[in-house]
Design an enzyme around this catalytic site. Structure first.
Site, PDB file in Angstrom:
ATOM      1  N   GLU A  15       0.809  -1.216   0.000  1.00 49.26           N
ATOM      2  CA  GLU A  15       0.000   0.000   0.000  1.00 49.26           C
ATOM      3  C   GLU A  15       0.845   1.271   0.000  1.00 49.26           C
ATOM      4  O   GLU A  15       0.310   2.382  -0.055  1.00 49.26           O
ATOM      5  CB  GLU A  15      -0.933   0.009   1.207  1.00 49.26           C
ATOM      6  CG  GLU A  15      -1.980  -1.096   1.184  1.00 49.26           C
ATOM      7  CD  GLU A  15      -2.868  -1.057   2.401  1.00 49.26           C
ATOM      8  OE1 GLU A  15      -3.850  -0.284   2.378  1.00 49.26           O
ATOM      9  OE2 GLU A  15      -2.604  -1.775   3.373  1.00 49.26           O
ATOM     10  N   SER A 167      -6.818  -2.383   1.519  1.00 53.99           N
ATOM     11  CA  SER A 167      -6.934  -2.333   0.060  1.00 53.99           C
ATOM     12  C   SER A 167      -7.545  -3.597  -0.532  1.00 53.99           C
ATOM     13  O   SER A 167      -7.331  -3.909  -1.693  1.00 53.99           O
ATOM     14  CB  SER A 167      -5.567  -2.048  -0.583  1.00 53.99           C
ATOM     15  OG  SER A 167      -5.143  -0.751  -0.283  1.00 53.99           O
ATOM     16  N   ASP A 282     -17.108   1.847   6.245  1.00 56.00           N
ATOM     17  CA  ASP A 282     -17.724   1.210   5.083  1.00 56.00           C
ATOM     18  C   ASP A 282     -18.880   0.340   5.563  1.00 56.00           C
ATOM     19  O   ASP A 282     -18.759  -0.364   6.578  1.00 56.00           O
ATOM     20  CB  ASP A 282     -16.703   0.350   4.334  1.00 56.00           C
ATOM     21  CG  ASP A 282     -15.523   1.161   3.805  1.00 56.00           C
ATOM     22  OD1 ASP A 282     -15.676   2.391   3.652  1.00 56.00           O
ATOM     23  OD2 ASP A 282     -14.466   0.569   3.556  1.00 56.00           O
ATOM     24  N   GLU A 296     -16.242  -2.395   7.635  1.00 57.97           N
ATOM     25  CA  GLU A 296     -14.972  -2.153   8.319  1.00 57.97           C
ATOM     26  C   GLU A 296     -14.781  -0.663   8.524  1.00 57.97           C
ATOM     27  O   GLU A 296     -15.517   0.162   7.978  1.00 57.97           O
ATOM     28  CB  GLU A 296     -13.796  -2.738   7.533  1.00 57.97           C
ATOM     29  CG  GLU A 296     -13.559  -2.089   6.182  1.00 57.97           C
ATOM     30  CD  GLU A 296     -12.377  -2.721   5.444  1.00 57.97           C
ATOM     31  OE1 GLU A 296     -11.974  -3.838   5.804  1.00 57.97           O
ATOM     32  OE2 GLU A 296     -11.872  -2.081   4.511  1.00 57.97           O
ATOM     33  N   ASN A 298     -11.649   2.379   8.500  1.00 53.88           N
ATOM     34  CA  ASN A 298     -10.312   2.694   8.015  1.00 53.88           C
ATOM     35  C   ASN A 298      -9.836   3.947   8.748  1.00 53.88           C
ATOM     36  O   ASN A 298     -10.437   5.011   8.619  1.00 53.88           O
ATOM     37  CB  ASN A 298     -10.351   2.929   6.499  1.00 53.88           C
ATOM     38  CG  ASN A 298      -8.980   3.061   5.884  1.00 53.88           C
ATOM     39  OD1 ASN A 298      -8.094   3.679   6.458  1.00 53.88           O
ATOM     40  ND2 ASN A 298      -8.799   2.496   4.710  1.00 53.88           N
ATOM     41  N   SER A 307     -10.044   9.768  -4.050  1.00 51.88           N
ATOM     42  CA  SER A 307     -10.409   9.003  -2.858  1.00 51.88           C
ATOM     43  C   SER A 307     -11.733   9.483  -2.274  1.00 51.88           C
ATOM     44  O   SER A 307     -12.176  10.611  -2.502  1.00 51.88           O
ATOM     45  CB  SER A 307      -9.308   9.110  -1.800  1.00 51.88           C
ATOM     46  OG  SER A 307      -8.108   8.509  -2.227  1.00 51.88           O
TER      47      SER A 307
END
Length: 340
Positions: A15, A167, A282, A296, A298, A307
């Site tokens: 990442e 990711s 999310d 999840e 982040n 983004s």
């Protein structure tokens, strides 16, 4: 006098490439009249800053300072834009806590916890109006029994993913039992993902991503949601980073009730996990039931021009530079009493 900002990027995982792009965008948007910005790259081998003339200056890890031709540079704040380890799993935050340098992200404990999807679900599972998919958490020690454990406890289709990492690396959707072993192997063997695998019953519905942050006044601000529509089976690595595979709608087309419910749940998640700075949640709205299903969280979300968070900041009517400034000021200012 300008605020000296260590813009930390790079990392130990695949990442890192996205981290560099995110950091470049943040640096571009921050006000150079107000902030002196020093990009700092962290790799497994070295920590360094590259000067405008291309010279690599090593970081003094005793106090995270730079010696640039005899001029010792120390920082007022660290702006962490490092996806994956060690920026998203709490290790970097623990180091910064030890040397007393404030930073823009969640603390070490929250970062470590939220990097573990299964543990995160356990902590937030009783939040009002929040649902979590039925799941099985697998460890390397019970890898041989993994297929049987999944089949005994869950119903097809399955969503198989590493319990750590980001990711969507190593994730897959399993529609038939014959494909389960291969999916488990892919998740277990994915690099830098903790040798733990989370298998969930697949939730069918509309998928969303929504940011939230605490501003310099101590107020929680929920950003407009983004709906994710992809031609892939799910929002996997290719869907995230290959152009043309995904449609992202910001702000999402949600009813007033759905917006209010999502906002309240996301605030409750932020508070329950003791988050700081900006995070992104999310989730699904399940088909037919309209239940909010957690996917999840982040804690170091991407900051490229495309983004989700920059999209949502713009949809809120805010400039990205002002948004990043809020995160910096919230990190370095005496914390006011948090407000909901």
């Amino acid at each position: 006098m300008k605020t000296k900002v260590a813009l930390i990027t790079g990392g130990y995982t695949g990442e890192a490439e996205v981290s560099f792009k995110s950091a470049a965008f943040v640096q571009e948007k921050l006000d150079k009249e107000k902030y002196d910005i020093y990009p700092i790259t962290i790799t497994l081998d070295r920590w360094f800053h590259v000067t405008e003339t291309g010279i690599k200056i090593p970081i003094n890890r005793e106090d995270f300072s730079l010696d640039i031709q005899g001029d010792i540079v120390t920082f007022d704040v660290a702006f962490i834009i490092l996806h994956g380890a060690p920026g998203e799993d709490g290790r970097l935050q623990g180091y910064l806590d030890m040397i007393g340098l404030p930073y823009t992200s969640c603390d070490a404990l929250t970062s470590a916890l939220t990097m573990n999807k299964g543990y995160t679900k356990a902590v937030i599972s009783d939040i009002v109006n929040l649902y979590v998919a039925k799941s099985v958490l697998l460890f390397e020690t019970n890898r041989r029994e993994a297929v049987a454990m999944v089949q005994q406890n869950l119903t097809l289709p399955y969503f198989v993913k590493p319990n750590a990492g980001g990711s969507s690396i190593g994730m897959s959707k399993v529609k038939e039992s014959s494909a389960l072993q291969s999916a488990l192997d892919s998740a277990f063997d994915a690099a830098n993902t903790g040798c733990q695998v989370l298998v969930e019953e697949f939730v069918t519905g509309r998928e969303f991503s929504q940011g939230i942050f605490r501003n310099a006044k101590g107020e929680l601000v929920v950003l407009p949601a983004t709906e994710v529509r992809t031609t892939r089976e799910f929002f996997d690595f290719e869907a995230k980073y290959v152009a043309g595979l995904t449609e992202e709608i910001t702000p999402a087309d949600l009813t007033a009730e759905q917006k209010e419910r999502a906002s309240q749940i996301i605030q409750d998640i932020y508070v329950r996990l003791n988050c700081k700075g900006m995070v992104r949640v999310d989730f699904f709205f399940e088909k037919d039931t309209d239940k909010f299903y957690f996917i999840e969280i982040n804690t170091i979300p991407g900051q490229t021009p495309q983004s989700f968070i920059p999209q949502q900041v713009r949809a809120l009517g805010m400039k990205e530079g002002d948004f990043y400034a809020e995160l910096i000021e919230a990190a370095i200012s005496p914390a006011p009493k948090p407000q909901r």
